[in-house]
Design a protein around this motif. Structure first.
Motif, PDB file in Angstrom:
ATOM      1  N   PHE A   1       7.669  -4.454   0.359  1.00  0.00           N
ATOM      2  CA  PHE A   1       9.045  -4.287  -0.095  1.00  0.00           C
ATOM      3  C   PHE A   1       9.955  -5.487   0.187  1.00  0.00           C
TER       4      PHE A   1
ATOM      5  N   ARG B   1      -8.766  15.044   1.724  1.00  0.00           N
ATOM      6  CA  ARG B   1      -8.618  14.086   2.827  1.00  0.00           C
ATOM      7  C   ARG B   1      -8.634  12.650   2.295  1.00  0.00           C
ATOM      8  N   THR B   2      -9.595  12.350   1.400  1.00  0.00           N
ATOM      9  CA  THR B   2      -9.662  11.000   0.834  1.00  0.00           C
ATOM     10  C   THR B   2      -8.392  10.684   0.055  1.00  0.00           C
TER      11      THR B   2
ATOM     12  N   VAL C   1      -9.797 -15.143   3.694  1.00  0.00           N
ATOM     13  CA  VAL C   1      -9.992 -14.008   4.589  1.00  0.00           C
ATOM     14  C   VAL C   1     -11.047 -14.349   5.631  1.00  0.00           C
TER      15      VAL C   1
ATOM     16  N   TYR D   1       5.231  -2.454   3.164  1.00  0.00           N
ATOM     17  CA  TYR D   1       5.015  -3.788   3.695  1.00  0.00           C
ATOM     18  C   TYR D   1       5.421  -4.852   2.684  1.00  0.00           C
TER      19      TYR D   1
ATOM     20  N   ALA E   1      -1.713   7.307   1.843  1.00  0.00           N
ATOM     21  CA  ALA E   1      -1.175   6.646   3.028  1.00  0.00           C
ATOM     22  C   ALA E   1      -1.291   5.128   2.890  1.00  0.00           C
ATOM     23  N   ALA E   2      -2.461   4.666   2.410  1.00  0.00           N
ATOM     24  CA  ALA E   2      -2.673   3.223   2.285  1.00  0.00           C
ATOM     25  C   ALA E   2      -1.699   2.613   1.281  1.00  0.00           C
ATOM     26  N   VAL E   3      -1.514   3.287   0.144  1.00  0.00           N
ATOM     27  CA  VAL E   3      -0.586   2.774  -0.867  1.00  0.00           C
ATOM     28  C   VAL E   3       0.831   2.734  -0.297  1.00  0.00           C
TER      29      VAL E   3
ATOM     30  N   LEU F   1      -5.669   9.798   2.409  1.00  0.00           N
ATOM     31  CA  LEU F   1      -5.866   8.461   2.974  1.00  0.00           C
ATOM     32  C   LEU F   1      -5.418   7.387   1.993  1.00  0.00           C
ATOM     33  N   TRP F   2      -5.779   7.578   0.707  1.00  0.00           N
ATOM     34  CA  TRP F   2      -5.353   6.609  -0.309  1.00  0.00           C
ATOM     35  C   TRP F   2      -3.848   6.579  -0.417  1.00  0.00           C
TER      36      TRP F   2
ATOM     37  N   VAL G   1       1.777   2.471   2.863  1.00  0.00           N
ATOM     38  CA  VAL G   1       1.887   1.407   3.863  1.00  0.00           C
ATOM     39  C   VAL G   1       2.051   0.053   3.177  1.00  0.00           C
ATOM     40  N   VAL G   2       1.205  -0.206   2.173  1.00  0.00           N
ATOM     41  CA  VAL G   2       1.260  -1.507   1.507  1.00  0.00           C
ATOM     42  C   VAL G   2       2.578  -1.672   0.755  1.00  0.00           C
TER      43      VAL G   2
END
Lengths: 278, 324
Positions: free
Chosen positions: A27, A10-11, A268, A25, A17-19, A14-15, A21-22
């Motif tokens: 691109f 699962r982890t 931030v 984004y 997916a995050a990579v 998730l990683w 998405v970024v």
């Protein structure tokens, strides 16, 4: 054991997916930079390719040789610097008055800043053309900087007020006991404490002016033209001259990216404060 | 710090603690400013500048909205509320108002959904994902003009990389199948993409900050009660995020409704005005059609509606101070 494995999978997902998405984004920005290094012909090749076949700086040379482009950089820098200095000089005392003394003027200013944020820029910009024209400031970096202060100043007041809130009032009182005047206390004792917040606010004020387009379009024609306008003029004057355009756009983004890198973590914090406070 | 300012009172051994009534009374007796006076003096320059650079233009805008004809010299005459009548009945302006609303809803909805998803993802991964978070922030620093041109470049018919990639993965048969920026039915979505790309990071950042402020034991308690996954999100996370979501929605809603540069650069409002939002209409009414009266009346109405909507939103959704 199988629980542990499931959790690991699962982890991992998730990683991934995050990579993904970024990467997706980032691109467009990566493609902009890659295109700027292609030879001008390859930049508009059909079908387009992601990676440059040959590396070339031609687009940069072409872009910088266009009439008015280097002057526009000078205008962008001087406008943004004037707008930032002016906003900070006005916002620091105002924000301190608002947070430390909770005055009525301060509260009105706070509410007024919020209202300014809601006014469409065209509504302010169109009458400003006549007003700045009447005092002889059309097509000057100073005139444009004054117009952009309408955006940078309210933002700076709100951001600084949130940073000042974290300053215990005992610091000022101690300075007063030591014989400082209230204004000297603000300048010599309070400001150093919030210097990080002041820096972040200044960067936001700078970026607001650096990236601003509408006022620059309305208030400048030739002499004070900023780079966003020069970038926009590229397409109408030279048709689909995408190669040099991507080069100029990349160059123009460098200062913003560098400033952000310098104060990354604080930015931030500033962004989330700015969000919550307006 | 030892060099004293001219306003500073001399330090005396018997001086009472500062901030007490005695000190205040004494300083006033010496002709020094009271706290309130000093605060007003500090805030006054900013107030004066905002009045001059925003207040005055806005007053001028409202005055101009009552006149017809081009701004300078002859031909300008008092028109009463005629310009407002024009603004309210002109089909072009009404259509632009509708498109502005649609555009705002598209942008804000997409940003909220994407922003929340990414914020939850980053929150789950924790501080180890910091590099990814930083990379995700970069579009925020890019000039809207650059973003508009860039996306135009990505979506140009046939030549754009978006259609090329969609064709390569099999979603399109031919790169020319979708004309993002020249199809009137599609263009309002297409011009929204750069805006969504530019500011989803902002939404993510705000929601991420909100997520970190939620105490972990609340999740513990909910888990003990048997809540999992989606149920946890709907009954615990979202209600607690409500104030943060409200603020983010108001800020982004106001900004999206005012969108100008990104759309101007991509389509100039075309094709057939299909992507012309109110800010563009006002700009064109002023600059291209040289009708400052109608432009001023439309801006005034636009501004009033924006302020009313934002104020209602602040009072009903955000309700500052009413919830913990």
């Amino acid at each position: 054991m199988s629980h542990l494995l499931a959790a690991r999978i699962r982890t991992g997902l998730l990683w991934a997916a995050a990579v993904a998405v970024v990467a997706l984004y980032a691109f467009p920005l990566g493609y902009l930079v890659l295109t700027s290094f292609k030879p001008a012909v390859d930049a508009i090749a059909v079908p387009p390719t992601v990676l440059p076949q040959r590396f070339s700086l031609d687009n940069y040379l072409t872009a910088l040789q266009r009439p008015g482009v280097t002057a526009s950089f000078v205008n962008s820098v001087s406008t943004a610097v004037i707008a930032t200095l002016l906003s900070m000089a006005l916002a620091i005392p105002a924000a301190w008055a608002i947070t430390r003394y909770r005055s009525r003027t301060g509260r009105i200013l706070m509410a007024g800043s919020l209202l300014v944020r809601m006014a469409p820029a065209v509504a302010v910009g169109i009458p400003l053309v006549t007003i700045l024209g009447a005092v002889g400031l059309t097509d000057t970096p100073t005139g444009l900087a004054l117009a952009q202060t309408t955006v940078a100043l309210p933002l700076s007041i709100w951001l600084l007020a949130s940073f000042f809130e974290g300053v215990p009032r005992e610091i000022e009182e101690a300075a007063l006991v030591d014989g400082c005047g209230r204004f000297t206390a603000l300048r010599r004792v309070i400001l150093p404490v919030v210097s990080g917040g002041v820096a972040v606010t200044a960067i936001f004020a700078f970026l607001a002016s650096w990236n601003e387009f509408l006022f620059a379009l309305l208030l400048t024609s030739v002499r004070a033209q900023t780079t966003p306008i020069a970038i926009a003029n590229f397409q109408s004057q030279f048709g689909l001259d995408w190669g040099p355009m991507t080069a100029l756009a990349t160059l123009y983004s460098v200062p913003a990216v560098v400033l952000t890198l310098l104060l990354q973590r604080r930015i931030v914090a500033g962004l989330s404060l700015g969000a919550v406070k307006g | 710090m030892t060099r004293t300012a001219p306003v500073a009172p001399p330090r005396t051994p018997s001086a009472p603690a500062p901030g007490t009534a005695a000190v205040r009374r004494r300083s006033r007796a010496r002709g020094r400013l009271s706290d309130a006076g000093y605060a007003t003096l500090l805030a006054a320059p900013a107030a004066v500048v905002l009045l001059a650079l925003v207040g005055w233009p806005l007053v001028k805008l409202v005055v101009d909205s009552l006149y017809t004809g081009s701004g300078l010299g002859d031909g300008r005459s008092f028109a009463g509320l005629d310009n407002y009548l024009t603004a309210l009945t002109d089909p072009g302006i009404r259509a632009a108002a509708g498109r502005t609303l649609a555009y705002t809803v598209i942008v804000v909805t997409a940003e909220l959904v994407l922003g929340l998803a990414v914020a939850l993802l980053f929150h789950r991964l924790g501080p180890k994902a910091r590099i990814l978070q930083t990379l995700f922030l970069y579009p925020l620093m890019i000039a809207p003009v650059v973003a508009g041109l860039l996306w135009r470049f990505l979506m140009i018919d046939n030549v754009g990389i978006v259609n090329e990639l969609l064709t390569r993965v099999g979603l399109l048969d031919n790169p020319g199948d979708v004309s993002w920026l020249s199809d009137p039915d599609l263009v309002l979505f297409s011009v929204a993409l750069p805006d969504i790309w530019l500011t989803t990071s902002f939404m993510t950042l705000v929601l991420y900050a909100g997520l970190q402020a939620i105490p972990p034991d609340l999740y513990e308690a909910a888990r003990l009660d048997g809540a999992r996954g989606l149920r946890l999100l709907v009954s615990v996370t979202l209600p607690l995020l409500r104030p943060v979501i409200a603020v983010a929605l108001i800020i982004r809603g106001v900004d999206a409704a005012r969108a100008f540069d990104v759309i101007l650069i991509q389509t100039d409002g075309g094709p057939q005005s299909a992507s012309e939002t109110l800010s563009l209409t006002i700009y064109k009414t002023m600059v291209s059609y040289n009708d400052p009266g109608t432009a001023a009346a439309t801006s005034t109405l636009f501004m009033i509606v924006m302020m009313l909507v934002a104020m209602v939103a602040v009072l009903t959704i955000w309700r500052p101070g009413k919830e913990s």
